[in-house]
Design a protein around this motif. Sequence first.
Motif, short mmCIF file in Angstrom:
data_model
loop_
_atom_site.label_atom_id
_atom_site.label_comp_id
_atom_site.label_asym_id
_atom_site.label_seq_id
_atom_site.Cartn_x
_atom_site.Cartn_y
_atom_site.Cartn_z
N GLU A 4 0.83 -1.21 0.00
CA GLU A 4 0.00 0.00 0.00
C GLU A 4 0.87 1.26 0.00
O GLU A 4 0.57 2.22 -0.71
N ILE A 5 1.94 1.25 0.78
CA ILE A 5 2.84 2.41 0.82
C ILE A 5 3.45 2.64 -0.56
O ILE A 5 3.51 3.78 -1.05
N ASN A 6 3.90 1.57 -1.22
CA ASN A 6 4.46 1.73 -2.56
C ASN A 6 3.44 2.34 -3.52
O ASN A 6 3.77 3.23 -4.30
N SER A 7 2.22 1.88 -3.46
CA SER A 7 1.16 2.41 -4.32
C SER A 7 0.91 3.90 -4.03
O SER A 7 0.81 4.72 -4.95
N LEU A 8 0.80 4.24 -2.74
CA LEU A 8 0.54 5.63 -2.37
C LEU A 8 1.71 6.54 -2.69
O LEU A 8 1.52 7.65 -3.18
N LEU A 9 2.93 6.08 -2.42
CA LEU A 9 4.11 6.91 -2.73
C LEU A 9 4.24 7.14 -4.23
O LEU A 9 4.64 8.23 -4.65
N LYS A 10 3.92 6.16 -5.03
CA LYS A 10 3.97 6.32 -6.49
C LYS A 10 3.04 7.46 -6.91
O LYS A 10 3.43 8.37 -7.65
N LYS A 11 1.79 7.43 -6.42
CA LYS A 11 0.83 8.50 -6.74
C LYS A 11 1.29 9.84 -6.18
O LYS A 11 1.18 10.88 -6.85
N TYR A 12 1.78 9.83 -4.95
CA TYR A 12 2.22 11.06 -4.30
C TYR A 12 3.36 11.71 -5.08
O TYR A 12 3.35 12.91 -5.32
N CYS A 13 4.33 10.90 -5.48
CA CYS A 13 5.47 11.43 -6.23
C CYS A 13 5.05 11.99 -7.59
O CYS A 13 5.58 13.00 -8.03
N GLU A 14 4.11 11.32 -8.24
CA GLU A 14 3.61 11.81 -9.52
C GLU A 14 3.00 13.20 -9.39
O GLU A 14 3.12 14.02 -10.29
N GLU A 15 2.36 13.46 -8.27
CA GLU A 15 1.72 14.76 -8.07
C GLU A 15 2.67 15.83 -7.56
O GLU A 15 2.58 16.99 -7.97
N TYR A 16 3.60 15.47 -6.68
CA TYR A 16 4.39 16.48 -5.98
C TYR A 16 5.83 16.60 -6.44
O TYR A 16 6.62 17.31 -5.80
N LEU A 17 6.20 15.95 -7.54
CA LEU A 17 7.56 16.07 -8.05
C LEU A 17 7.53 16.06 -9.57
O LEU A 17 6.99 15.14 -10.19
N LYS A 18 8.08 17.12 -10.17
CA LYS A 18 8.18 17.24 -11.63
C LYS A 18 9.61 17.61 -11.99
O LYS A 18 10.31 18.30 -11.25
N LEU A 19 10.03 17.14 -13.17
CA LEU A 19 11.38 17.41 -13.66
C LEU A 19 11.29 17.75 -15.14
O LEU A 19 10.64 17.05 -15.91
N LYS A 20 11.96 18.84 -15.49
CA LYS A 20 11.97 19.32 -16.86
C LYS A 20 13.41 19.65 -17.23
O LYS A 20 14.12 20.30 -16.45
#
Length: 167
Positions: A74-90
């Motif tokens: 569950e933590i892996n699933s939530l962290l994956k979603k969390y990182c997608e929302e709160y971390l961007k790289l360009k």
Amino acid sequence: MYKKLLVLFAMVLFLCSQAKEIHPYHVGSVEFNYNSKSKTFEITGKFFLDDLENALKQKYGSPVHFNDGKYTAEINSLLKKYCEEYLKLKTDNKFLKINYIGFEEDNESVNIFLESETVNPPKKVETAVSFLYNFFDDQMNIIHIIVNGKRQSERLNYPNRYLYKTF
């Protein structure tokens, strides 16, 4: 004198981070390290375990506990979603896809591991990092960007989330 104060400050921070009590400050770090062999950014985030648990609970509504193996999936699933929302790289005006690799606990902190898609050595790097901003309005994130051995670092205080560096 300055070096002695800096060492003392570092020791106090270390001791406070080892305490089981709630810490009076909210700080994390994210490092974007360009690996010229793989042509990817290896990304590592480090945050206090209890802060991350609370932020995930507030964001997704269900409690998780890093020290309990039954929550790992569950933590892996939530962290994956969390990182997608709160971390961007360009880089060089192109958003990069970021892949969540996993996490590991380290005493009172959690290390999060991610990796970007392949990219040629960038001249310009832009990040948007807002980890734990959904939970703390005094969150500070220290961002390190390393390209070809050149490190550039900056502190981002809530609500500032954007960092732009040229190499």
